[in-house]
Design a protein around this motif. Structure first.
Motif, PDB file in Angstrom:
ATOM      1  N   ASP A 110       0.854  -1.195   0.000  1.00 29.64           N
ATOM      2  CA  ASP A 110       0.000   0.000   0.000  1.00 29.64           C
ATOM      3  C   ASP A 110       0.890   1.245   0.000  1.00 29.64           C
ATOM      4  O   ASP A 110       1.729   1.418   0.884  1.00 29.64           O
ATOM      5  N   GLU A 163      -5.878   8.480  11.590  1.00 26.62           N
ATOM      6  CA  GLU A 163      -6.035   8.085  10.179  1.00 26.62           C
ATOM      7  C   GLU A 163      -5.354   6.753   9.887  1.00 26.62           C
ATOM      8  O   GLU A 163      -5.861   5.940   9.116  1.00 26.62           O
ATOM      9  N   THR A 164      -4.210   6.551  10.512  1.00 27.25           N
ATOM     10  CA  THR A 164      -3.483   5.293  10.315  1.00 27.25           C
ATOM     11  C   THR A 164      -4.307   4.112  10.814  1.00 27.25           C
ATOM     12  O   THR A 164      -4.434   3.085  10.137  1.00 27.25           O
ATOM     13  N   ILE A 185      -7.527   3.960  11.220  1.00 26.37           N
ATOM     14  CA  ILE A 185      -8.713   3.777  10.363  1.00 26.37           C
ATOM     15  C   ILE A 185      -8.329   3.048   9.078  1.00 26.37           C
ATOM     16  O   ILE A 185      -8.996   2.098   8.653  1.00 26.37           O
ATOM     17  N   LEU A 186      -7.212   3.474   8.476  1.00 31.92           N
ATOM     18  CA  LEU A 186      -6.770   2.831   7.238  1.00 31.92           C
ATOM     19  C   LEU A 186      -6.445   1.348   7.471  1.00 31.92           C
ATOM     20  O   LEU A 186      -6.868   0.472   6.702  1.00 31.92           O
ATOM     21  N   HIS A 218      -7.615  -0.555   9.699  1.00 31.02           N
ATOM     22  CA  HIS A 218      -8.899  -1.249   9.904  1.00 31.02           C
ATOM     23  C   HIS A 218      -9.578  -1.516   8.564  1.00 31.02           C
ATOM     24  O   HIS A 218     -10.062  -2.621   8.323  1.00 31.02           O
ATOM     25  N   GLU A 219      -9.573  -0.506   7.692  1.00 26.85           N
ATOM     26  CA  GLU A 219     -10.202  -0.678   6.381  1.00 26.85           C
ATOM     27  C   GLU A 219      -9.503  -1.761   5.556  1.00 26.85           C
ATOM     28  O   GLU A 219     -10.117  -2.433   4.741  1.00 26.85           O
ATOM     29  N   LEU A 220      -8.200  -1.909   5.805  1.00 24.94           N
ATOM     30  CA  LEU A 220      -7.453  -2.950   5.073  1.00 24.94           C
ATOM     31  C   LEU A 220      -7.666  -4.323   5.684  1.00 24.94           C
ATOM     32  O   LEU A 220      -7.143  -5.319   5.189  1.00 24.94           O
ATOM     33  N   GLY A 221      -8.408  -4.366   6.778  1.00 23.16           N
ATOM     34  CA  GLY A 221      -8.754  -5.669   7.374  1.00 23.16           C
ATOM     35  C   GLY A 221      -7.803  -6.163   8.437  1.00 23.16           C
ATOM     36  O   GLY A 221      -7.899  -7.305   8.869  1.00 23.16           O
TER      37      GLY A 221
END
Ligand SMILES: Nc1ncnc2c1ncn2[C@@H]1O[C@H](COP(=O)(O)OP(=O)(O)OP(=O)(O)O)[C@@H](O)[C@H]1O
Ligand SMILES: [Mg+2]
Lengths: 145, 109
Positions: free
Chosen positions: B9, B99-100, B102-103, B105-108
């Motif tokens: 990423d 933000e880190t 959250i990101l 988390h969004e990436l699983g």
């Protein structure tokens, strides 16, 4: 298994090497087949106690003893001691220096962490030094299955 | 989950390449080491602004395979060398701590 007995010196403010006692103790426990969960509890206790000697005292020693049914670690430092032990044990209480805080210490959670993970904790202090003994009982379920 | 999710990423910049096969699970974000010590779990990715060497000691003791430094923080060479020795993956990002997390988390993670 043969008992494991080690004595370590802990130097004042030697933050770069702080954690060595915890790391070596962790390795010894692994070799004895103890479970990850058990090892984690001991590691937390030893680390916090070790760091306290590094950042709050004039230096001291750690004695580690591992036998078949317990792990016991005693820390003895050369002062300046803890003025009020009851207060020191409270979560969030800290007198950490700015040097210690810059390095990520000083949440006032070390002694409460030690209390939470250990089976026995004995803390005594005078201006000549602080003595801390922590003990973990090894039971059948402390081993990796 | 494999550490690949971070390595591939572009929002994460890999500082080293010392744990290409690391398995990560869960996120722990904190800048006080006693809280990390008391609450982080094996496999967690640690998000912290603390770039000193003690963080690696804590990560190693708790078997935390990766550290992400927000706010473009990059640790010094001594810390990177220690991470290589311990096999801990280091990443830097321009995102904030929140933000880190959250990101990740969004990436699983
Ligand atoms: N070996 C010691 N010598 C002198 N004072 C100590 C020692 N250990 C603890 N203390 C005192 O007890 C306080 C509480 O210790 P504790 O480990 O709970 O928190 P801390 O070390 O300040 O922060 P943290 O452990 O969260 O990084 C310390 O701030 C210090 O005043
Ligand atoms: Mg402490």
């Amino acid at each position: 298994m043969d008992p494991y007995i080690r004595e370590h010196n802990i130097e004042r403010n030697d933050i770069a090497n702080a954690g060595t006692v915890a790391s070596l103790t962790k390795r010894a426990l692994k070799q004895r087949g103890l479970s990850r969960e058990f090892i984690k509890q001991v590691t937390i206790g030893v680390y916090e106690a070790e760091i306290n000697v590094v950042i709050h005292s004039y230096g001291g020693t750690a004695n580690v003893a591992i036998d078949d049914d317990f792990v016991e670690i005693t820390f003895q430092d050369k002062g300046p001691g803890i003025e009020n032990i009851e207060q020191a044990l409270q979560a969030g209480y800290s007198t950490a220096s700015s040097y210690a805080i810059e390095n990520g210490f000083g949440a006032g959670m070390g002694l409460p962490n030690i209390q939470a993970v250990s089976d026995e904790m004995d803390l005594q202090s005078s201006e000549n030094g602080t003595y801390l003994r922590i003990k973990f009982n090894i039971k059948e379920d402390s081993y990796e299955h | 989950m494999n550490i690949d999710v971070l390595t591939t990423d572009s929002r994460f910049k890999a500082i080293n390449d010392s744990a290409p096969d690391a398995v990560i699970s869960g996120i722990f974000a904190c800048d006080m080491l006693s809280h990390v010590m008391g609450h982080a779990a094996e496999g967690n990715v640690l998000v912290t602004v603390l770039s000193n060497i003690n963080v690696l000691g804590v990560a190693s003791l708790l078997d935390l395979p990766a550290i992400v430094y927000p706010h473009k923080i990059v640790p010094n060479e001594t810390v990177i060398a220690k991470a290589n020795e311990l096999g801990i993956a280091l990443f830097s990002t321009s995102l904030t701590t929140a933000e880190t997390v959250i990101l990740l988390h969004e990436l699983g993670v």
